[in-house]
Design a protein around this motif. Structure first.
Motif, PDB file in Angstrom:
ATOM      1  N   ILE A  48       0.833  -1.206   0.000  1.00  0.00           N
ATOM      2  CA  ILE A  48       0.000   0.000   0.000  1.00  0.00           C
ATOM      3  C   ILE A  48       0.864   1.250   0.000  1.00  0.00           C
ATOM      4  O   ILE A  48       0.618   2.199  -0.770  1.00  0.00           O
ATOM      5  N   ILE A  49       1.892   1.266   0.824  1.00  0.00           N
ATOM      6  CA  ILE A  49       2.796   2.431   0.868  1.00  0.00           C
ATOM      7  C   ILE A  49       3.515   2.597  -0.455  1.00  0.00           C
ATOM      8  O   ILE A  49       3.683   3.728  -0.946  1.00  0.00           O
ATOM      9  N   TRP A  50       3.922   1.499  -1.076  1.00  0.00           N
ATOM     10  CA  TRP A  50       4.615   1.564  -2.366  1.00  0.00           C
ATOM     11  C   TRP A  50       3.686   2.141  -3.441  1.00  0.00           C
ATOM     12  O   TRP A  50       4.103   2.965  -4.248  1.00  0.00           O
ATOM     13  N   ARG A  51       2.420   1.732  -3.440  1.00  0.00           N
ATOM     14  CA  ARG A  51       1.464   2.253  -4.421  1.00  0.00           C
ATOM     15  C   ARG A  51       1.223   3.742  -4.206  1.00  0.00           C
ATOM     16  O   ARG A  51       1.118   4.503  -5.167  1.00  0.00           O
ATOM     17  N   TYR A  52       1.106   4.165  -2.933  1.00  0.00           N
ATOM     18  CA  TYR A  52       0.947   5.592  -2.661  1.00  0.00           C
ATOM     19  C   TYR A  52       2.156   6.382  -3.137  1.00  0.00           C
ATOM     20  O   TYR A  52       2.024   7.494  -3.646  1.00  0.00           O
ATOM     21  N   ALA A  53       3.344   5.801  -3.003  1.00  0.00           N
ATOM     22  CA  ALA A  53       4.549   6.474  -3.493  1.00  0.00           C
ATOM     23  C   ALA A  53       4.502   6.610  -5.009  1.00  0.00           C
ATOM     24  O   ALA A  53       4.868   7.660  -5.562  1.00  0.00           O
ATOM     25  N   GLN A  54       4.053   5.566  -5.700  1.00  0.00           N
ATOM     26  CA  GLN A  54       3.931   5.648  -7.156  1.00  0.00           C
ATOM     27  C   GLN A  54       2.899   6.698  -7.562  1.00  0.00           C
ATOM     28  O   GLN A  54       3.124   7.461  -8.506  1.00  0.00           O
ATOM     29  N   ILE A  55       1.780   6.724  -6.872  1.00  0.00           N
ATOM     30  CA  ILE A  55       0.739   7.699  -7.189  1.00  0.00           C
ATOM     31  C   ILE A  55       1.263   9.112  -6.990  1.00  0.00           C
ATOM     32  O   ILE A  55       1.027  10.007  -7.815  1.00  0.00           O
ATOM     33  N   TYR A  56       2.005   9.334  -5.908  1.00  0.00           N
ATOM     34  CA  TYR A  56       2.575  10.661  -5.648  1.00  0.00           C
ATOM     35  C   TYR A  56       3.564  11.039  -6.742  1.00  0.00           C
ATOM     36  O   TYR A  56       3.561  12.167  -7.224  1.00  0.00           O
TER      37      TYR A  56
END
Length: 142
Positions: A56-64
């Protein structure tokens, strides 16, 4: 205690009765340790939670990262649109008919009479196909 008390051996020895305390043993119940399978189940559950949180944190980083790149592209687009509008204004100013006529006169050109020009082409004024040379459409003309 010694048998000789205060200088007389005939004195009866006094023995103090000691209070005997009965010692009771307290039974301590120990909790049984967890079985190995249950420990492994808990460990596996914690590992799964950590992996899910990491994803989840990795996906949020990609989205950012993607949203920040979109913002930079939008800024570049806005800058290019402003530049394009300035260039369109310059093109409009340079393609003004009065300015073009003045520029042509300053370079020595003059306005041609309609009788002086000849149509280019095969020399036929009216073709057999029914279209004149001036009315033929090319790829560049609509």
């Amino acid at each position: 205690m010694p048998a000789y008390i205060q200088g007389n051996l005939a004195v009866e020895q006094r023995t103090e009765n000691k209070v005997k305390v009965k010692e009771t043993k307290k039974i301590v119940y120990r909790n049984k340790t967890l079985p190995v399978q249950e420990k492994l189940l808990y460990l596996f559950t914690v590992a799964v939670c950590v992996v899910v949180a990491g994803v989840i944190i990795w996906r949020y980083a990609q989205i950012y990262e993607i949203s920040s790149s979109i913002q930079t592209f939008e800024q570049k687009i806005a800058k290019l649109e402003a530049e394009n509008s300035i260039l369109k204004q310059k093109v409009d100013a340079l393609s003004d008919h009065q300015r073009l006529e003045e520029e042509a006169r300053s370079r020595g050109y003059s306005v041609a009479d309609p009788n002086q020009t000849k149509p280019s082409g095969t020399g036929k004024t009216s073709g057999t196909s029914g279209q004149s040379v001036a009315s033929k459409k090319t790829k560049d003309q609509p």
